[in-house]
Design an enzyme around this catalytic site. Structure first.
Site, PDB file in Angstrom:
ATOM      1  N   ASN A   1       3.655   9.860  -1.416  1.00 44.18           N
ATOM      2  CA  ASN A   1       2.551   9.015  -0.989  1.00 44.18           C
ATOM      3  C   ASN A   1       1.401   9.824  -0.391  1.00 44.18           C
ATOM      4  O   ASN A   1       1.621  10.657   0.492  1.00 44.18           O
ATOM      5  CB  ASN A   1       3.045   8.010   0.058  1.00 44.18           C
ATOM      6  CG  ASN A   1       1.940   7.094   0.538  1.00 44.18           C
ATOM      7  OD1 ASN A   1       1.379   6.344  -0.253  1.00 44.18           O
ATOM      8  ND2 ASN A   1       1.619   7.167   1.827  1.00 44.18           N
ATOM      9  N   GLU A   2       0.191   9.553  -0.847  1.00 40.26           N
ATOM     10  CA  GLU A   2      -1.034  10.176  -0.326  1.00 40.26           C
ATOM     11  C   GLU A   2      -0.821  11.651   0.020  1.00 40.26           C
ATOM     12  O   GLU A   2      -0.931  12.063   1.183  1.00 40.26           O
ATOM     13  CB  GLU A   2      -1.551   9.373   0.891  1.00 40.26           C
ATOM     14  CG  GLU A   2      -1.886   7.948   0.504  1.00 40.26           C
ATOM     15  CD  GLU A   2      -2.501   7.098   1.615  1.00 40.26           C
ATOM     16  OE1 GLU A   2      -2.615   7.564   2.761  1.00 40.26           O
ATOM     17  OE2 GLU A   2      -2.882   5.948   1.320  1.00 40.26           O
TER      18      GLU A   2
ATOM     19  N   PRO B   1       8.912   2.717   7.467  1.00 39.89           N
ATOM     20  CA  PRO B   1       9.805   2.471   8.607  1.00 39.89           C
ATOM     21  C   PRO B   1       9.189   3.052   9.888  1.00 39.89           C
ATOM     22  O   PRO B   1       8.520   4.086   9.837  1.00 39.89           O
ATOM     23  CB  PRO B   1      11.092   3.216   8.242  1.00 39.89           C
ATOM     24  CG  PRO B   1      10.983   3.582   6.807  1.00 39.89           C
ATOM     25  CD  PRO B   1       9.533   3.595   6.452  1.00 39.89           C
TER      26      PRO B   1
ATOM     27  N   HIS C   1       8.241   4.044   2.286  1.00 41.39           N
ATOM     28  CA  HIS C   1       8.074   5.489   2.502  1.00 41.39           C
ATOM     29  C   HIS C   1       9.349   6.106   3.070  1.00 41.39           C
ATOM     30  O   HIS C   1      10.065   5.487   3.836  1.00 41.39           O
ATOM     31  CB  HIS C   1       6.943   5.754   3.494  1.00 41.39           C
ATOM     32  CG  HIS C   1       5.592   5.325   2.994  1.00 41.39           C
ATOM     33  ND1 HIS C   1       5.305   5.088   1.668  1.00 41.39           N
ATOM     34  CD2 HIS C   1       4.429   5.094   3.662  1.00 41.39           C
ATOM     35  CE1 HIS C   1       4.036   4.743   1.543  1.00 41.39           C
ATOM     36  NE2 HIS C   1       3.483   4.730   2.735  1.00 41.39           N
TER      37      HIS C   1
ATOM     38  N   GLU D   1      -1.831   0.136  -2.819  1.00 38.87           N
ATOM     39  CA  GLU D   1      -2.128  -0.324  -1.460  1.00 38.87           C
ATOM     40  C   GLU D   1      -3.491  -1.009  -1.501  1.00 38.87           C
ATOM     41  O   GLU D   1      -4.508  -0.409  -1.188  1.00 38.87           O
ATOM     42  CB  GLU D   1      -2.080   0.833  -0.456  1.00 38.87           C
ATOM     43  CG  GLU D   1      -0.678   1.405  -0.297  1.00 38.87           C
ATOM     44  CD  GLU D   1      -0.516   2.348   0.892  1.00 38.87           C
ATOM     45  OE1 GLU D   1      -1.406   2.380   1.776  1.00 38.87           O
ATOM     46  OE2 GLU D   1       0.513   3.055   0.933  1.00 38.87           O
TER      47      GLU D   1
ATOM     48  N   GLY E   1      -4.950   0.351   8.005  1.00 40.55           N
ATOM     49  CA  GLY E   1      -4.344   0.341   9.338  1.00 40.55           C
ATOM     50  C   GLY E   1      -3.519  -0.910   9.568  1.00 40.55           C
ATOM     51  O   GLY E   1      -3.996  -1.868  10.185  1.00 40.55           O
ATOM     52  N   TRP E   2      -2.276  -0.912   9.122  1.00 37.35           N
ATOM     53  CA  TRP E   2      -1.477  -2.148   9.189  1.00 37.35           C
ATOM     54  C   TRP E   2      -1.297  -2.645  10.618  1.00 37.35           C
ATOM     55  O   TRP E   2      -1.254  -3.838  10.866  1.00 37.35           O
ATOM     56  CB  TRP E   2      -0.103  -1.935   8.538  1.00 37.35           C
ATOM     57  CG  TRP E   2       0.900  -1.260   9.455  1.00 37.35           C
ATOM     58  CD1 TRP E   2       1.117   0.085   9.581  1.00 37.35           C
ATOM     59  CD2 TRP E   2       1.784  -1.912  10.371  1.00 37.35           C
ATOM     60  NE1 TRP E   2       2.082   0.314  10.528  1.00 37.35           N
ATOM     61  CE2 TRP E   2       2.511  -0.893  11.034  1.00 37.35           C
ATOM     62  CE3 TRP E   2       2.032  -3.244  10.714  1.00 37.35           C
ATOM     63  CZ2 TRP E   2       3.473  -1.166  12.008  1.00 37.35           C
ATOM     64  CZ3 TRP E   2       2.987  -3.519  11.693  1.00 37.35           C
ATOM     65  CH2 TRP E   2       3.696  -2.480  12.331  1.00 37.35           C
TER      66      TRP E   2
END
Ligand SMILES: *[C@@H]1O[C@H](CO)[C@@H](O)[C@H](O)[C@H]1NC(C)=O
Ligand SMILES: *[C@@H]1O[C@H](CO)[C@@H](O)[C@H](O)[C@H]1NC(C)=O
Ligand SMILES: *[C@@H]1O[C@H](CO)[C@@H](O)[C@H](O)[C@H]1NC(C)=O
Ligand SMILES: *[C@@H]1O[C@H](CO)[C@@H](O)[C@H](O)[C@H]1NC(C)=O
Ligand SMILES: *[C@@H]1O[C@H](CO)[C@@H](O)[C@H](O)[C@H]1NC(C)=O
Ligand SMILES: *[C@@H]1O[C@H](CO)[C@@H](O)[C@H](O)[C@H]1NC(C)=O
Length: 626
Positions: A171-172, A42, A81, A289, A295-296
């Site tokens: 995440n990560e 988000p 996320h 992913e 880098g979206w």
């Protein structure tokens, strides 16, 4: 219906057709739906109020609605996320157990559930601030939290739904931007262990058969010194496999623009993991992913058009081939495309998204308009693959760069037969010359059976909304109604050709297609079950005089669907009107924006199969604009 003259499907009557018309040397395997996953983060601040506003906003809800409006099974899971930051802490019970308020998360989850999507729940939250002053009991808090979250949704939605959900660690965790709790290695291992225990406790009673697996560590797995947390988890699992908190190893590997790089970097990582940690060799793995480039939000030309669609399909092909042929990918459980983001101006098409987003600030009532990008259509095409697949066939045209990759899939049973072939040029292909694909089909026509076929194509420059936006709309941030309709006409695969097969042979002249393209060829037996009527039609307001209509399709009979028909009646004194007559609608949605007419009235939908047999109409629904 568009019939492009440059394309020819020859159905040549061969008099000397041999009896063995099937290619028995090919082995077909069960094709698991390993690519049906997406995700996003988000936008804005990682604070509860912002996350709540964003996740429940019209834009996000409309984006999700589009994703849900792909054919059944095109997208199953969505990984979001910070979702658990929506859970509020209220107080402790006298015995020191936290009490939480789930109402904001419920609102989001119930919508998602109505849309038929499953979440990937990442345990990424500071538990509304209560961890910070209670590090000594962090393990207790995590275990209780994962128990409460799971139990809450088990009670709300039931075990059948929860069994489809996925649960994942942070995440990560080695990336500072994500590791906001400053996990130490010890703390991270305790956290993962605690989550595992909470999940097990929650699923123990009353349904003993329910098993909820924890996935992790969603790691980037850079060097051990830079990424100690995810490596430490693997090390712990390897040394004590029976006490390992995770059951699916998740990692992230992207390319630098090429699909082939996604597979190659994945392979390197898995190789090095297996070389060090022998005991986790049999654990399922997931690249959650698996995008062409990191880098979206960084704009990329190829994200705009059929190039991204082709990359996504090619990534899927490469993983299917790898799963069959390479040791490292034997246990590949899934890959996920991180592309459920919402694009922003001035990168309407160029970000890593399924849809182009136009925020109509110039409108009297500010609203969002979404256009489906070719990558969206590609996911729809992938959903039409059959349950068994052969290995990917590589057809070299005149050099190793100029290749067509063909994935052949078929039904489990011969009767009724369903064939679905997906093909596209390999990503470095520059020219295919005057190539004609010629294939024998695996059945013979001496029987009483009749076979219908449909060919659909996505083609650069044609089924390509951004091309229209640039050439016909001057790339305006506020496309008008006509420009939007033109883009929407280009957003679904083109119906290239359809009819009845007269010989079991396929000849397709491909030379005139602009590269890249994606072609789906499907064959259905006339004995296929008749189409069931669409269900749950739902009309959503886009803006005044414009609605987005979605419906559900029956998973068992949708494979022989050619197109949908949407009908409208302003009131009971007038005739029903076939409002989607000019549209090819292979996916269960329709954007209705009539010029100079009201959208108020009744709607109903039916499907049309390869033999032009119509399903019954869905229930009729009324829409009244407010
Ligand atoms: C294909 O051919 C093989 C060997 O001739 C035969 O056993 C099999 O049943 C055939 N399958 C179909 C679908 O016709
Ligand atoms: C983590 O460390 C950063 C930098 O030292 C600090 O600003 C932040 O407050 C810490 N977070 C927590 C939850 O302790
Ligand atoms: C519309 O307004 C929002 C909020 O002010 C802004 O972020 C966005 O860039 C604007 N969009 C366009 C296309 O101008
Ligand atoms: C495309 O070309 C690049 C650069 O030569 C190469 O690394 C990549 O493997 C090629 N892709 C395929 C699918 O052959
Ligand atoms: C392959 O064919 C195309 C079209 O005929 C031609 O432009 C290209 O030069 C050929 N490449 C090779 C390596 O022969
Ligand atoms: C029904 O719809 C038609 C067409 O929109 C309109 O002309 C007519 O006045 C409507 N009749 C009633 C009873 O609302």
């Amino acid at each position: 219906m568009q019939m492009v003259g440059t394309f020819l499907l020859y159905l040549v009557a061969l008099t000397s057709l041999k009896n063995h018309s099937n290619t028995s040397d090919e082995s077909y395997q069960k094709l698991p739906r390993f690519w049906t996953n997406t995700g996003f983060c988000p936008s804005g601040e990682i604070k509860r109020d912002n996350l709540k506003a964003v996740l429940l906003s019209d834009e996000v809800q409309m984006n999700l609605m589009h994703i849900a409006a792909l054919p059944t099974g095109a997208v199953s899971h969505i990984r979001i996320h910070w979702l658990l930051k929506l859970v509020k802490f209220i107080e402790y019970t006298p015995t020191g157990i936290p009490i939480y308020d789930f109402s904001d998360l419920d609102a989001f989850i119930l919508n998602l559930n109505d849309l038929g999507l499953y979440p990937v729940i990442e345990f990424m939250t500071d538990i509304d601030g209560i961890l910070v002053n209670n590090w000594d009991i962090a393990a207790f808090l995590w275990q209780d939290f994962s128990y409460q979250v799971t139990k809450h949704y088990l009670n709300l939605l039931g075990a059948k739904k929860l069994a489809k959900w996925r649960f994942e660690t942070w995440n990560e965790p080695d990336v500072l931007n994500y590791n906001r709790l400053n996990f130490t290695t010890k703390g991270f291992l305790e956290y993962a262990m605690a989550l595992r225990k909470g999940l097990t406790d929650a699923s123990r009673k009353p349904v003993d058969s329910l098993h909820l697996a924890l996935r992790g560590p969603a790691g980037l797995f850079k060097s051990k010194s830079n990424h100690p947390l995810c490596w430490a988890l693997l090390e712990a699992c390897n040394s004590q496999i029976n006490n390992c908190p995770i059951e699916v190893l998740t990692y992230h590997r992207k390319g630098q623009g090429l699909a082939a790089e996604v597979l190659e970097t994945s392979r390197q990582l898995l190789k090095s993991i297996y070389a060090k940690y022998d005991n986790i060799k049999s654990m399922p793995v997931s690249n959650d992913e698996a995008d062409p480039i990191a880098g979206w939000s960084t704009p990329q030309d190829y994200h705009e058009d059929v190039r991204y669609a082709a990359k996504l399909v090619f990534i899927m092909f490469l993983h299917w081939r790898a799963k069959l042929e390479l040791r490292e990918f034997k246990n590949l459980e899934s890959i996920s495309h991180d592309n459920a983001f919402i694009s922003y101006h001035p990168f309407e098409f160029a970000q890593r998204t399924l849809l182009a987003h136009f925020r109509m600030n110039n409108s009297k009532s500010v609203h969002s308009q979404f256009i489906q990008k070719p990558v969206y259509a590609a996911l729809g095409m992938l959903s039409k693959l059959a349950p068994l697949a052969a290995d990917v066939e590589t057809i070299t045209v005149n050099s190793s760069n100029n290749e067509i990759w063909l994935l052949k899939t078929r039904s489990t049973d011969d009767i009724p037969l369903y064939l679905s072939w997906l093909l596209l040029p390999q990503e470095n292909t520059t020219s295919l010359g005057r190539f004609t694909l010629h294939r024998q089909l695996p059945f013979d026509l001496c029987t009483k059976d009749t076979f219908g076929y449909v060919i659909e194509v996505l083609e650069q420059g044609d089924t390509d909304p951004v091309h229209i936006w640039r050439t016909k709309a001057n790339a305006t941030p506020f496309p008008d109604a006509m420009q939007r309709a033109a883009m929407r006409h280009a957003q679904t695969p083109r119906l290239q050709s359809t009819g009845i097969l007269v010989t079991p042979e396929l000849k397709i002249y491909i030379g005139d297609f602009q590269i890249p393209w994606i072609l789906l060829f499907r064959v259905c037996s006339i004995f296929s079950p008749t189409l069931k009527p669409p269900t749950q039609p739902m009309i959503t307001k886009v803006t005044g005089g414009e609605v987005f209509i979605i419906w559900r399709e029956d998973g068992d009979t949708k494979q022989c669907l050619k197109t949908y028909e949407v009908w409208f009646q302003a009131n009971e004194t007038v005739e029903w009107n076939f409002i989607s007559e000019d549209w090819h609608l292979p996916f269960p949605s329709f954007h209705f924006a009539p010029v100079d007419a009201s959208v108020n009235g009744f709607y109903k939908i039916r499907g049309l199969d390869f033999f032009n047999r119509r399903s019954k109409f869905s229930a009729r629904v009324e829409y009244i604009e407010i």
